[in-house]
Design an enzyme around this catalytic site. Structure first.
Site, PDB file in Angstrom:
ATOM      1  N   ASP A  26      42.844   9.279  78.818  1.00 13.58           N
ATOM      2  CA  ASP A  26      43.648   9.492  80.005  1.00 13.58           C
ATOM      3  C   ASP A  26      44.385   8.184  80.314  1.00 13.58           C
ATOM      4  O   ASP A  26      43.984   7.109  79.858  1.00 13.58           O
ATOM      5  CB  ASP A  26      42.750   9.897  81.178  1.00 13.58           C
ATOM      6  CG  ASP A  26      43.532  10.229  82.428  1.00 13.58           C
ATOM      7  OD1 ASP A  26      44.528  10.959  82.334  1.00 13.58           O
ATOM      8  OD2 ASP A  26      43.152   9.729  83.511  1.00 13.58           O
ATOM      9  N   ASP A  28      46.397   7.304  83.811  1.00 13.48           N
ATOM     10  CA  ASP A  28      46.242   6.841  85.186  1.00 13.48           C
ATOM     11  C   ASP A  28      44.763   6.655  85.514  1.00 13.48           C
ATOM     12  O   ASP A  28      43.975   7.599  85.429  1.00 13.48           O
ATOM     13  CB  ASP A  28      46.861   7.848  86.169  1.00 13.48           C
ATOM     14  CG  ASP A  28      48.368   7.892  86.076  1.00 13.48           C
ATOM     15  OD1 ASP A  28      48.990   6.835  86.204  1.00 13.48           O
ATOM     16  OD2 ASP A  28      48.920   8.988  85.865  1.00 13.48           O
TER      17      ASP A  28
END
Length: 342
Positions: A26, A28
């Site tokens: 991922d 963010d």
């Protein structure tokens, strides 16, 4: 990995970067926050890559194109190509393309990432409900997305046009804190129309399928900061996961996680890719990790010992998850976490 009830974080004698062929990272809250690299991310990813691990960047944020994301990562000191980036915009565009003919018009409520992904699938982005769209797609459009875009979506949906959403994350990390995400915007349209969108992003299967198709991963490790997207997505896909505590999830949320939100491994940050993971072992009525022992009493979690705080958190997870079974731990967690300084 089968979908069984996890009662403790697992250990690994080998560094995770050697035990898995591909990290599905991922962005963010894991690699960066508010556009700035998170501490230790650049160095850890560089070492993992040089050791032979394939790095793929998997994001529910549909705003930016893979080219833009790759350029940003490269600027941060993490060399990346557009082909290394998989977005929920790509996943939802594939989902739509499987429902409508090539050349169909799709009303876009979101940013350039959605438009590029639709064109890749030979679909035509349009801006108005009066452009005769055959579908509506909604993705994160950033803080400047005009309110009128939601109205266009509502007009089309009210006419019976099917509605798709890239993802439903209610929040998104930023440099200044936690901001509203695409899920909050989806709620605006849901409330106004009473309709339900078809969703592609994590933790749902269309995003996992898109990731595997684009990376060819055989033994992937999902790396994320969110229990309800990254970790649940790994659970749904039947693959292992590493939770890093650099984003949304804190210690209390981790201890209270139900079965589908329990990661395989837990670490402070991306340096966890470069090391083995300590075993959490049964010890009497509780569990031991490093210098810590944790047990679940009738009303609270008990923690004893000293050493690295993460070892204590891992032991606490084992005690809490065993006590909770498939549900969420209801025991008082405050004193135990305070003992670890979390």
């Amino acid at each position: 990995m089968s979908q069984t009830v996890r009662t403790r974080p697992e250990g690994s004698a080998r560094p995770l970067s050697e035990a898995y062929d591909t990290a599905l990272l991922d962005l963010d809250g894991v690699v960066y926050a508010g556009g700035r690299a998170i501490a230790h991310a650049v160095e850890a990813l560089g070492t993992a890559r040089s050791g032979g691990m394939h790095l793929a960047y998997v994001t529910n944020n549909a705003l930016r194109t893979p080219d833009a994301v790759a350029a940003h990562l490269t600027e941060l000191g993490i060399p990346a190509q557009a082909s290394d980036v998989i977005t929920s915009a790509q996943a939802v565009a594939r989902l739509i393309s499987e429902q409508v003919p090539a050349g169909s018009r799709v009303l876009v409520v979101g940013g350039e990432g959605l438009r590029v992904a639709l064109r890749e699938r030979e679909l035509v982005p349009v801006e108005s409900a009066d452009d005769d769209p055959v579908a509506v797609v909604q993705g994160y459009g950033g803080p400047e997305l005009p309110w009128g875009r939601f109205a266009e979506a509502c007009y089309a949906i009210a006419r019976g046009v099917p509605w798709f959403a890239s993802n439903t994350d209610l929040t998104i990390p930023s440099a200044r804190g936690i901001a509203p995400g695409n899920g909050a915007a989806v709620e605006v349209v849901r409330i106004a129309t009473g309709a339900e969108p078809r969703v592609a992003g994590k933790p749902l299967p269309p995003m996992h399928r898109e990731t595997i198709l684009r990376t060819g991963a055989r033994r992937p490790l999902v790396v994320g900061d969110r229990l309800d997207t990254d970790i649940e997505g790994a659970f749904n896909g039947g693959v292992d996961s590493l939770l890093v505590l650099t984003g949304v999830t804190d210690g209390a949320q981790l201890l209270a996680a139900p079965a589908r939100h329990r990661p395989t491994y837990v670490d402070a940050d991306l340096r966890g890719l470069l090391t083995g993971q300590p075993d959490v072992e049964a010890a009497g009525d509780g569990f031991r990790c490093g210098g810590w022992t944790a047990t679940a009493g009738k009303e609270r979690l008990e923690l004893a010992g000293d050493g690295e705080a993460l070892d204590g958190l891992r032991a606490l997870c084992a005690a809490a998850w065993t006590a909770a079974g498939e549900g969420s731990c209801e025991l008082d967690r405050g004193k135990a976490l305070a003992r670890l300084g979390l």
